[in-house]
Scaffold this motif. Structure first.
Motif, PDB file in Angstrom:
ATOM      1  N   THR A   1      27.267 -54.510  22.417  1.00 19.08           N
ATOM      2  CA  THR A   1      25.798 -54.505  22.464  1.00 19.08           C
ATOM      3  C   THR A   1      25.270 -55.597  23.392  1.00 19.08           C
ATOM      4  O   THR A   1      24.394 -55.351  24.236  1.00 19.08           O
ATOM      5  CB  THR A   1      25.215 -54.701  21.058  1.00 19.08           C
ATOM      6  N   ASN A   2      25.790 -56.810  23.252  1.00 24.90           N
ATOM      7  CA  ASN A   2      25.301 -57.933  24.050  1.00 24.90           C
ATOM      8  C   ASN A   2      25.645 -57.785  25.524  1.00 24.90           C
ATOM      9  O   ASN A   2      24.838 -58.123  26.399  1.00 24.90           O
ATOM     10  CB  ASN A   2      25.867 -59.241  23.501  1.00 24.90           C
TER      11      ASN A   2
ATOM     12  N   TRP B   1      31.619 -63.136  18.225  1.00 25.83           N
ATOM     13  CA  TRP B   1      31.041 -61.800  18.141  1.00 25.83           C
ATOM     14  C   TRP B   1      32.124 -60.782  17.806  1.00 25.83           C
ATOM     15  O   TRP B   1      33.216 -60.806  18.387  1.00 25.83           O
ATOM     16  CB  TRP B   1      30.372 -61.402  19.457  1.00 25.83           C
ATOM     17  N   ASP B   2      31.833 -59.871  16.892  1.00 23.57           N
ATOM     18  CA  ASP B   2      32.768 -58.783  16.645  1.00 23.57           C
ATOM     19  C   ASP B   2      32.638 -57.759  17.774  1.00 23.57           C
ATOM     20  O   ASP B   2      31.775 -57.891  18.654  1.00 23.57           O
ATOM     21  CB  ASP B   2      32.548 -58.155  15.263  1.00 23.57           C
ATOM     22  N   VAL B   3      33.481 -56.729  17.768  1.00 19.77           N
ATOM     23  CA  VAL B   3      33.502 -55.795  18.895  1.00 19.77           C
ATOM     24  C   VAL B   3      32.170 -55.072  19.089  1.00 19.77           C
ATOM     25  O   VAL B   3      31.661 -55.007  20.218  1.00 19.77           O
ATOM     26  CB  VAL B   3      34.675 -54.799  18.755  1.00 19.77           C
ATOM     27  N   PRO B   4      31.544 -54.521  18.040  1.00 14.47           N
ATOM     28  CA  PRO B   4      30.245 -53.870  18.259  1.00 14.47           C
ATOM     29  C   PRO B   4      29.189 -54.819  18.827  1.00 14.47           C
ATOM     30  O   PRO B   4      28.398 -54.433  19.694  1.00 14.47           O
ATOM     31  CB  PRO B   4      29.863 -53.395  16.848  1.00 14.47           C
TER      32      PRO B   4
ATOM     33  N   ARG C   1      36.928 -63.800  16.734  1.00 14.84           N
ATOM     34  CA  ARG C   1      36.344 -63.081  15.602  1.00 14.84           C
ATOM     35  C   ARG C   1      36.497 -61.567  15.714  1.00 14.84           C
ATOM     36  O   ARG C   1      36.554 -60.873  14.695  1.00 14.84           O
ATOM     37  CB  ARG C   1      34.856 -63.434  15.463  1.00 14.84           C
ATOM     38  N   HIS C   2      36.580 -61.037  16.922  1.00 15.08           N
ATOM     39  CA  HIS C   2      36.675 -59.590  17.040  1.00 15.08           C
ATOM     40  C   HIS C   2      37.947 -59.041  16.402  1.00 15.08           C
ATOM     41  O   HIS C   2      38.025 -57.856  16.098  1.00 15.08           O
ATOM     42  CB  HIS C   2      36.563 -59.137  18.501  1.00 15.08           C
TER      43      HIS C   2
ATOM     44  N   THR D   1      35.933 -63.148  26.569  1.00 17.72           N
ATOM     45  CA  THR D   1      35.304 -63.570  25.317  1.00 17.72           C
ATOM     46  C   THR D   1      35.665 -64.992  24.895  1.00 17.72           C
ATOM     47  O   THR D   1      35.306 -65.423  23.797  1.00 17.72           O
ATOM     48  CB  THR D   1      35.647 -62.602  24.166  1.00 17.72           C
ATOM     49  N   TYR D   2      36.336 -65.728  25.743  1.00 18.33           N
ATOM     50  CA  TYR D   2      36.638 -67.129  25.459  1.00 18.33           C
ATOM     51  C   TYR D   2      35.328 -67.906  25.421  1.00 18.33           C
ATOM     52  O   TYR D   2      34.581 -67.937  26.392  1.00 18.33           O
ATOM     53  CB  TYR D   2      37.555 -67.681  26.554  1.00 18.33           C
ATOM     54  N   ASN D   3      35.025 -68.520  24.302  1.00 20.16           N
ATOM     55  CA  ASN D   3      33.817 -69.315  24.056  1.00 20.16           C
ATOM     56  C   ASN D   3      32.542 -68.483  23.944  1.00 20.16           C
ATOM     57  O   ASN D   3      31.982 -68.370  22.863  1.00 20.16           O
ATOM     58  CB  ASN D   3      33.653 -70.417  25.099  1.00 20.16           C
ATOM     59  N   TRP D   4      32.064 -67.877  25.011  1.00 20.17           N
ATOM     60  CA  TRP D   4      30.766 -67.199  24.931  1.00 20.17           C
ATOM     61  C   TRP D   4      30.794 -65.994  23.999  1.00 20.17           C
ATOM     62  O   TRP D   4      29.766 -65.610  23.458  1.00 20.17           O
ATOM     63  CB  TRP D   4      30.300 -66.787  26.323  1.00 20.17           C
TER      64      TRP D   4
END
Length: 295
Positions: A58-59, A51-54, A75-76, A44-47
């Motif tokens: 989803t993504n 985004w939060d966990v949900p 943010r998660h 989750t670094y950068n990309w």
């Protein structure tokens, strides 16, 4: 200068640790067990940092990715501050989604000449290992992370390895893996090999990171071969659509060596719109499937 006796001793220790690595991972929790083949996921670094966990789940599902490594301080918001109930919620979110939580990407490092700083980094990493266990993950990424210029390199290398052995013993006691990222001032593969050769704990593995240094000295294939037996469950790669690294060549090397870990996309560009990121993730998943068919 390392004596011949010390060299032979370190080599024997490294061989023993590598030989027992598969046994260790087989004994870990279900998330840490080897899959039938490599799987593709996201760091989750950068990309994924906003985004939060949900949303992450989803993504990634919509893009066809199956694994997520949560980079800390994004943010998660998954951190050791979570209560027992909140940790169970994270575990449930991943379990219900069918996606794998690989664990956490931390910034803990062990090269400082200050013993108290090193100790604090070890203890911090232990907290994340406990968090990973509670949330259903299988390990934590750490860094070496440098070779101070005013200290002999061999001394710092030995210090890093000692810290990793302490951390690895703790990780093994709770069914987790320590993933040493090929990073920073230690990113040259011969330096990483010198470190991991002194690590006796089989719960410590290298996290290949697709650095420019991988292509130096003897080249990608030779550098890869020199540390292949000590690779951990996570490998950081560029997006398969990127031309900044020979990712297909690395994929083939991993495939031919029967690697069954997780290839996690870690891209440096963070200014892409969300939908563009998702499209690149989806295209990477399509290429991953094509490459698997070819090999």
């Amino acid at each position: 200068m390392i004596s011949r006796r010390t060299f032979l001793k370190n080599s024997a220790v490294a061989m023993a640790a590598a030989a027992t690595a598969d046994t260790f991972f087989a004994a870990c929790g279900s998330a840490a067990k080897a899959s039938e083949s490599m799987q593709l996921g996201l760091v989750t670094y950068n990309w994924g940092k906003d985004w939060d966990v949900p949303t992450l789940i989803t993504n990634c599902k919509s893009a066809g990715l199956t694994v997520i490594e949560l980079r800390v301080e994004h943010r998660h918001g998954v951190s050791p501050a979570l209560t027992a109930a909140e940790r169970k919620d994270i575990k449930r979110l991943f379990s219900d989604s069918g996606l794998i939580l690989a664990g956490f990407g931390t910034n803990y490092e062990f090269h400082s000449p200050d013993p108290e700083t090193v100790k604090a980094n070890i203890e911090g990493a232990k907290e994340y290992l406990l968090l990973s266990r509670d949330c259903g993950g299988s390990g934590v990424k750490v860094k070496p992370n440098d070779l101070p210029k005013d200290i002999p390199a061999e001394q710092t290398i030995a210090q890093i390895a000692k810290a990793l052995n302490e951390l690895g013993a703790f990780a093994a006691s709770i069914g987790q893996e320590v993933r040493l990222e090929v990073h920073g001032g230690c990113a040259h593969i011969p330096v990483m090999k010198a470190i991991i050769d002194q690590v006796t704990e089989p719960s410590v593995g290298l996290c290949w990171n697709c650095n420019p240094q991988d292509l130096e000295d003897a080249g990608l294939a030779a550098n890869f071969a020199s540390v292949r037996s000590r690779l951990g469950r996570t490998t950081h790669i560029r997006a398969l659509t990127s031309d900044t690294y020979p990712t297909k060549e690395l994929f083939d090397l991993l495939k031919k060596s029967n690697y069954k870990g997780w290839l996690l996309i870690e891209e440096g560009s963070d200014n892409l719109p969300a939908q563009e990121r998702i499209q690149k993730m989806k295209r990477s998943a399509e290429l991953f499937a094509e490459w698997n068919k070819q090999s």
